[in-house]
Structures are given as C-alpha cells and as structure tokens.
Design a protein around this motif. Structure first.
Motif, PDB file in Angstrom:
ATOM      1  N   PHE A  97       0.852  -1.063   0.038  1.00  0.00           N
ATOM      2  CA  PHE A  97      -0.114  -0.090   0.204  1.00  0.00           C
ATOM      3  C   PHE A  97       0.789   1.319  -0.170  1.00  0.00           C
ATOM      4  CE2 PHE A  97      -2.693  -3.127   1.827  1.00  0.00           C
ATOM      5  CZ  PHE A  97      -3.857  -3.176   0.953  1.00  0.00           C
ATOM      6  N   ALA A  98       2.357   1.064  -0.158  1.00  0.00           N
ATOM      7  CA  ALA A  98       3.144   2.034  -0.229  1.00  0.00           C
ATOM      8  C   ALA A  98       2.877   3.264  -1.153  1.00  0.00           C
ATOM      9  CB  ALA A  98       4.660   1.670  -0.183  1.00  0.00           C
ATOM     10  N   THR A  99       2.361   2.965  -2.226  1.00  0.00           N
ATOM     11  CA  THR A  99       2.378   3.815  -3.315  1.00  0.00           C
ATOM     12  C   THR A  99       0.900   4.806  -2.780  1.00  0.00           C
ATOM     13  OG1 THR A  99       0.728   2.374  -4.316  1.00  0.00           O
ATOM     14  CG2 THR A  99       3.037   2.267  -5.025  1.00  0.00           C
ATOM     15  N   TYR A 100      -0.001   4.395  -2.051  1.00  0.00           N
ATOM     16  CA  TYR A 100      -1.085   5.210  -1.797  1.00  0.00           C
ATOM     17  C   TYR A 100      -0.890   6.200  -0.690  1.00  0.00           C
ATOM     18  CZ  TYR A 100      -3.252   1.415  -4.559  1.00  0.00           C
ATOM     19  OH  TYR A 100      -3.570   0.680  -5.327  1.00  0.00           O
ATOM     20  N   PHE A 101       0.215   6.043   0.153  1.00  0.00           N
ATOM     21  CA  PHE A 101       0.348   6.864   1.546  1.00  0.00           C
ATOM     22  C   PHE A 101       0.658   8.290   0.921  1.00  0.00           C
ATOM     23  CE2 PHE A 101       1.352   2.557   3.509  1.00  0.00           C
ATOM     24  CZ  PHE A 101       0.050   2.605   4.204  1.00  0.00           C
ATOM     25  N   PRO A 102       1.585   8.341   0.021  1.00  0.00           N
ATOM     26  CA  PRO A 102       1.923   9.871  -0.380  1.00  0.00           C
ATOM     27  C   PRO A 102       1.067  10.404  -1.187  1.00  0.00           C
ATOM     28  CG  PRO A 102       3.820   8.393  -1.280  1.00  0.00           C
ATOM     29  CD  PRO A 102       2.662   7.316  -0.622  1.00  0.00           C
ATOM     30  N   ALA A 134       9.281   4.893   7.359  1.00  0.00           N
ATOM     31  CA  ALA A 134       7.967   5.475   7.575  1.00  0.00           C
ATOM     32  C   ALA A 134       7.056   4.610   6.806  1.00  0.00           C
ATOM     33  CB  ALA A 134       7.588   6.611   7.614  1.00  0.00           C
ATOM     34  N   LEU A 135       7.418   4.538   5.447  1.00  0.00           N
ATOM     35  CA  LEU A 135       6.440   4.018   4.424  1.00  0.00           C
ATOM     36  C   LEU A 135       6.407   2.440   4.879  1.00  0.00           C
ATOM     37  CD1 LEU A 135       7.191   5.610   0.963  1.00  0.00           C
ATOM     38  CD2 LEU A 135       5.028   5.572   2.168  1.00  0.00           C
ATOM     39  N   ASN A 136       7.540   1.918   5.288  1.00  0.00           N
ATOM     40  CA  ASN A 136       7.446   0.386   5.361  1.00  0.00           C
ATOM     41  C   ASN A 136       6.506   0.064   6.613  1.00  0.00           C
ATOM     42  OD1 ASN A 136       9.045  -0.429   3.361  1.00  0.00           O
ATOM     43  ND2 ASN A 136      11.026  -0.142   4.370  1.00  0.00           N
ATOM     44  N   ILE A 137       6.716   0.934   7.777  1.00  0.00           N
ATOM     45  CA  ILE A 137       6.085   0.802   9.191  1.00  0.00           C
ATOM     46  C   ILE A 137       4.624   0.956   8.913  1.00  0.00           C
ATOM     47  CG2 ILE A 137       5.556   1.969  11.318  1.00  0.00           C
ATOM     48  CD1 ILE A 137       8.571   2.622  11.379  1.00  0.00           C
TER      49      ILE A 137
END
Length: 130
Positions: free
Chosen positions: A42-47, A63-66
């Motif tokens: 889901f890391a592409t959606y956080f930014p 932070a993205l990994n967490i």
C-alpha cells in the motif's frame, strides 16, 4: 505449454546440466500462463493521501514500511475476524455487515466509531452508483 526454470543462487551456471543434483531441489517450476502474484504493498497510496491532507510533507522509506506493515496487519485481522463472524452465522460469503462488526470489535473507542461512519458513507455511495 512453455515452462521455465528459476534457480535460486544460480550465479555463474548458464546451463542446467552444470547444476549439481543437490541444487536441482532448489529449482522452481513455473508456468508462464499462470498469473504471477507480486507482494501487495500500500506504499504507493500513502504519499497520495498525505499530499491531499498536508501538501509539502513526505514520508521516509522507513515510515512507509512501518505504515505498510500496519495496514497489512489490520487488513489481515479484519479479514480473519469477518471470516469468523461469517462462519458463526453459517454463511459462505463475507458481507459488509461482517466487516463493519469486525472493525467495531477490533478498533477501540472513537477511532472505531469514526471508521464505522466513514465506511457506512462509502458503502452507501457504492450502492447508489452501482
């Protein structure tokens, strides 16, 4: 049907005949017509979401990994609890009510009620546009 072989740690061996018998157990037979599943992130959606809420801020890779592991863990917990609720009601299909009940059970207090209200709005919006 075309099959190809992938060898784990086959660094300088260009032919399968050079591979020792013990290394042949490491071969993975794969069908190219089967869909290859990549690990979902889901890391592409956080930014994207962060840009909508706070422009100019960014997240570090750590932070993205967490955040990704947190979302994965919560998704698995909610899906497991919804599956248990579905089985206890002797059904085979997880319905939106099962997921809502699972969220109520797993998320405490105000965050649970906020998640419920947001989910209810989204389910209503989905059903009206369907």
């Amino acid at each position: 049907m075309f099959l190809f072989y992938l060898l784990v740690n086959m660094s300088d061996k260009s032919d399968l005949s050079e591979v020792e018998e013990s290394d042949r157990s490491k071969l993975i037979k794969t069908n190219t017509k089967e869909k290859v599943l990549f690990p979902q992130s889901f890391a592409t959606y956080f930014p994207r979401v962060l840009r909508q809420v706070h422009t100019g801020l960014s997240l570090s890779h750590e932070a993205l990994n967490i955040m990704d592991s947190f979302v994965d863990d919560m998704f698995e917990r909610i899906a497991e609890e919804a599956g248990c609720l579905t089985r206890s009601s002797k059904r085979c299909t997880i319905m939106s009510e099962d997921i809502q009940t699972a969220v109520c059970l797993l998320l405490p207090g105000e965050i649970g009620s906020y998640a419920m209200s947001e989910a209810t709005k989204l389910v209503i919006r989905y059903n009206t546009h369907r």
